[in-house]
Design a protein around this motif. Sequence first.
Motif, PDB file in Angstrom:
ATOM      1  N   ARG A  50      -2.320  14.052  -4.445  1.00  0.00           N
ATOM      2  CA  ARG A  50      -2.146  14.277  -3.113  1.00  0.00           C
ATOM      3  C   ARG A  50      -2.251  13.109  -2.089  1.00  0.00           C
ATOM      4  NH1 ARG A  50      -6.025  18.570  -1.388  1.00  0.00           N
ATOM      5  NH2 ARG A  50      -5.261  19.651  -3.127  1.00  0.00           N
ATOM      6  N   CYS A  51      -3.317  12.507  -2.360  1.00  0.00           N
ATOM      7  CA  CYS A  51      -3.954  11.404  -1.624  1.00  0.00           C
ATOM      8  C   CYS A  51      -2.844  10.183  -1.757  1.00  0.00           C
ATOM      9  CB  CYS A  51      -5.259  10.870  -1.990  1.00  0.00           C
ATOM     10  SG  CYS A  51      -5.889   9.514  -1.155  1.00  0.00           S
ATOM     11  N   ILE A  52      -2.363  10.118  -3.074  1.00  0.00           N
ATOM     12  CA  ILE A  52      -1.276   8.901  -3.004  1.00  0.00           C
ATOM     13  C   ILE A  52      -0.207   9.151  -2.458  1.00  0.00           C
ATOM     14  CG2 ILE A  52       0.155   7.904  -4.780  1.00  0.00           C
ATOM     15  CD1 ILE A  52      -1.866   8.303  -6.846  1.00  0.00           C
ATOM     16  N   ARG A  53       0.376  10.289  -2.417  1.00  0.00           N
ATOM     17  CA  ARG A  53       1.226  10.657  -1.382  1.00  0.00           C
ATOM     18  C   ARG A  53       1.021  10.713  -0.051  1.00  0.00           C
ATOM     19  NH1 ARG A  53       2.206  14.912  -5.075  1.00  0.00           N
ATOM     20  NH2 ARG A  53       0.965  16.556  -3.834  1.00  0.00           N
ATOM     21  N   ALA A  54      -0.046  11.061   0.465  1.00  0.00           N
ATOM     22  CA  ALA A  54      -0.430  11.123   1.921  1.00  0.00           C
ATOM     23  C   ALA A  54      -0.631   9.670   2.470  1.00  0.00           C
ATOM     24  CB  ALA A  54      -1.680  11.845   1.948  1.00  0.00           C
ATOM     25  N   PHE A  55      -0.864   8.814   1.721  1.00  0.00           N
ATOM     26  CA  PHE A  55      -1.277   7.415   1.987  1.00  0.00           C
ATOM     27  C   PHE A  55      -0.068   6.525   1.895  1.00  0.00           C
ATOM     28  CE2 PHE A  55      -6.173   6.601   1.388  1.00  0.00           C
ATOM     29  CZ  PHE A  55      -6.462   7.478   1.987  1.00  0.00           C
ATOM     30  N   GLY A  56       0.852   7.280   1.323  1.00  0.00           N
ATOM     31  CA  GLY A  56       2.293   6.466   1.042  1.00  0.00           C
ATOM     32  C   GLY A  56       2.192   5.371   0.237  1.00  0.00           C
ATOM     33  N   ILE A  57       1.477   5.654  -0.818  1.00  0.00           N
ATOM     34  CA  ILE A  57       1.434   4.632  -1.701  1.00  0.00           C
ATOM     35  C   ILE A  57       2.319   4.389  -2.673  1.00  0.00           C
ATOM     36  CG2 ILE A  57       0.168   3.692  -3.640  1.00  0.00           C
ATOM     37  CD1 ILE A  57      -2.434   4.527  -2.067  1.00  0.00           C
ATOM     38  N   GLN A  58       2.928   3.192  -2.663  1.00  0.00           N
ATOM     39  CA  GLN A  58       4.371   2.992  -3.446  1.00  0.00           C
ATOM     40  C   GLN A  58       4.152   1.836  -4.365  1.00  0.00           C
ATOM     41  OE1 GLN A  58       7.832   3.478  -1.012  1.00  0.00           O
ATOM     42  NE2 GLN A  58       7.404   5.707  -0.683  1.00  0.00           N
ATOM     43  N   SER A  59       3.194   0.948  -3.830  1.00  0.00           N
ATOM     44  CA  SER A  59       3.229  -0.355  -4.723  1.00  0.00           C
ATOM     45  C   SER A  59       1.615  -0.839  -4.781  1.00  0.00           C
ATOM     46  CB  SER A  59       3.988  -1.445  -4.052  1.00  0.00           C
ATOM     47  OG  SER A  59       3.123  -1.583  -2.626  1.00  0.00           O
ATOM     48  N   LEU A  60       1.466  -1.750  -5.632  1.00  0.00           N
ATOM     49  CA  LEU A  60       0.010  -2.244  -5.715  1.00  0.00           C
ATOM     50  C   LEU A  60      -0.461  -2.616  -4.345  1.00  0.00           C
ATOM     51  CD1 LEU A  60      -2.475  -2.505  -7.526  1.00  0.00           C
ATOM     52  CD2 LEU A  60      -1.207  -4.623  -8.621  1.00  0.00           C
ATOM     53  N   ALA A  61       0.575  -3.388  -3.543  1.00  0.00           N
ATOM     54  CA  ALA A  61       0.080  -3.919  -2.274  1.00  0.00           C
ATOM     55  C   ALA A  61      -0.591  -2.988  -1.524  1.00  0.00           C
ATOM     56  CB  ALA A  61       1.026  -4.555  -1.709  1.00  0.00           C
ATOM     57  N   ASP A  62       0.265  -1.694  -1.628  1.00  0.00           N
ATOM     58  CA  ASP A  62      -0.007  -0.441  -0.769  1.00  0.00           C
ATOM     59  C   ASP A  62      -1.543  -0.153  -1.232  1.00  0.00           C
ATOM     60  OD1 ASP A  62       2.319  -0.362   0.442  1.00  0.00           O
ATOM     61  OD2 ASP A  62       3.364   0.927  -0.823  1.00  0.00           O
ATOM     62  N   VAL A  63      -1.908   0.089  -2.515  1.00  0.00           N
ATOM     63  CA  VAL A  63      -3.225   0.249  -3.076  1.00  0.00           C
ATOM     64  C   VAL A  63      -4.257  -0.469  -2.284  1.00  0.00           C
ATOM     65  CG1 VAL A  63      -4.728   0.431  -5.025  1.00  0.00           C
ATOM     66  CG2 VAL A  63      -2.555   1.114  -5.301  1.00  0.00           C
ATOM     67  N   TYR A  64      -4.114  -1.798  -2.352  1.00  0.00           N
ATOM     68  CA  TYR A  64      -5.072  -2.712  -1.833  1.00  0.00           C
ATOM     69  C   TYR A  64      -5.220  -2.801  -0.371  1.00  0.00           C
ATOM     70  CZ  TYR A  64      -5.212  -5.073  -6.477  1.00  0.00           C
ATOM     71  OH  TYR A  64      -5.330  -5.398  -7.811  1.00  0.00           O
ATOM     72  N   SER A  65      -4.044  -2.404   0.280  1.00  0.00           N
ATOM     73  CA  SER A  65      -4.298  -2.313   1.850  1.00  0.00           C
ATOM     74  C   SER A  65      -4.780  -0.910   2.503  1.00  0.00           C
ATOM     75  CB  SER A  65      -3.067  -3.012   2.382  1.00  0.00           C
ATOM     76  OG  SER A  65      -1.653  -1.943   1.987  1.00  0.00           O
ATOM     77  N   ALA A  66      -4.757   0.016   1.387  1.00  0.00           N
ATOM     78  CA  ALA A  66      -5.205   1.441   1.818  1.00  0.00           C
ATOM     79  C   ALA A  66      -6.754   1.418   2.520  1.00  0.00           C
ATOM     80  CB  ALA A  66      -5.282   2.381   0.693  1.00  0.00           C
ATOM     81  N   ASN A  67      -6.907   2.227   3.489  1.00  0.00           N
ATOM     82  CA  ASN A  67      -7.938   2.263   4.057  1.00  0.00           C
ATOM     83  C   ASN A  67      -9.263   3.034   3.588  1.00  0.00           C
ATOM     84  OD1 ASN A  67      -7.066   0.738   6.326  1.00  0.00           O
ATOM     85  ND2 ASN A  67      -6.466   2.538   7.352  1.00  0.00           N
ATOM     86  N   ASP A  68      -8.767   3.493   2.471  1.00  0.00           N
ATOM     87  CA  ASP A  68      -9.873   4.424   1.738  1.00  0.00           C
ATOM     88  C   ASP A  68      -9.496   4.569   0.272  1.00  0.00           C
ATOM     89  OD1 ASP A  68     -12.245   6.117   1.257  1.00  0.00           O
ATOM     90  OD2 ASP A  68     -11.698   7.785   2.797  1.00  0.00           O
ATOM     91  N   LEU A  69     -10.416   5.061  -0.535  1.00  0.00           N
ATOM     92  CA  LEU A  69     -10.214   5.078  -1.841  1.00  0.00           C
ATOM     93  C   LEU A  69      -9.393   6.558  -2.249  1.00  0.00           C
ATOM     94  CD1 LEU A  69     -13.821   4.444  -3.069  1.00  0.00           C
ATOM     95  CD2 LEU A  69     -11.932   2.815  -2.937  1.00  0.00           C
ATOM     96  N   CYS A  70      -8.636   6.234  -3.107  1.00  0.00           N
ATOM     97  CA  CYS A  70      -7.833   7.453  -3.364  1.00  0.00           C
ATOM     98  C   CYS A  70      -8.248   8.268  -4.569  1.00  0.00           C
ATOM     99  CB  CYS A  70      -6.412   6.817  -3.657  1.00  0.00           C
ATOM    100  SG  CYS A  70      -5.052   7.438  -2.530  1.00  0.00           S
ATOM    101  N   VAL A  71      -8.656   7.647  -5.486  1.00  0.00           N
ATOM    102  CA  VAL A  71      -9.114   8.526  -6.538  1.00  0.00           C
ATOM    103  C   VAL A  71     -10.410   9.298  -6.338  1.00  0.00           C
ATOM    104  CG1 VAL A  71      -9.732   8.269  -9.322  1.00  0.00           C
ATOM    105  CG2 VAL A  71      -7.942   6.784  -8.309  1.00  0.00           C
TER     106      VAL A  71
END
Length: 357
Positions: free
Chosen positions: A249-270
């Motif tokens: 749910r968090c991956i979808r909500a943060f709009g994570i589609q690439s590794l760059a998106d993971v690194y620039s996210a403001n919070d932890l997803c797992v």
Amino acid sequence: MESLAARMKAANSLLAPYAVPHGGELGRRHSEEEDPTRFPFQRDRDRIVSTDAFRRLAGKMQVLPPGFSDHIRNRGTHTIETANLSRTIARALRLNEDLAECIALAHDIGHPPFGHSGEEALNESHEGGFEHNAQSLRIVTLLEQHSDAYTGINLSIEILEGMVKHRKNEHGIPRSLSLEAQIVDLADAATYTAHDIEDGLDAKILSLESIRSTDFGERAVARAKERSTRLRGGVLDLLMTDLYTKTERCIRAFGIQSLADVYSANDLCVSFSDGLDASLRELRQFLWDHFYLHPTVREKAQEGMRIVTKLYEAYRKNPPEKVIVLQRRTDSDLLDAVKDYIAGMTDEFAAEAHSRL
Ligand code: MG
């Protein structure tokens, strides 16, 4: 055999687009030629499990020293369970299993003897303080030897970042961790929660009735019954079901589609859901009150603290030959070498060294 590049490409195509690719992206501190057959993180795993520090984990207690029962976890078996669960989660989420496994295998490698009491004692004795994550990093970057060309075992940078639990970009600005590193943190917590309950029951310090007095315990007992497994299976099933739902749910909500998106996210997803997190915290508090601070466990912990403190005091005044050799080889301050030497000891080695003071 197909070429390494061809095999790596095929393996990468199975990963989610936001996974760390099999070749890694950040390289190593000291550049090295690729191994002709192993992926870089497979090579890292071989280096980690070949260290002396990794093998010594088998002689370091988790919560209870050996003697309560033959089945009590030590830091080595805790590490294996954490690595297994990390792989399981990574595969379910189509993330890089090899990377998650490496971070898990190395996550406690810097733990001193006698569990958290040993850590507390070193932290109080040593002027620069002591923290096992920082010590784990010191082991793989300085204390262990793999090649004459450099100190440490030259792991991929993605593993080092996962071990210290933070990462910075090229401008020194903190960034979020890879999802693989985030997995290990939660797998560690899930693993020790599940096995500490089991060890507490095994040592007859905890009772099933008392565990059921917590919301999480009651639900885990019910889940284990539904699935016809031991309680540990119920605990892990509850945690993992929640983790998968919340994380996706968090991956979808943060709009994570690439590794760059993971690194620039403001919070932890797992992560666990807020509801489960609260009931897990209640259980953790229960374990503190009834297990970790139980007089029998506390007594062993205090004995460990005394041993570590005495060793540090004795060695700072009279460093043994091994400390001097370590100090020279690693170009360290004497007191850092004293700390490194004691932190590396197994429980039995430390107790024996203490008896010879
Ligand atoms: Mg751990």
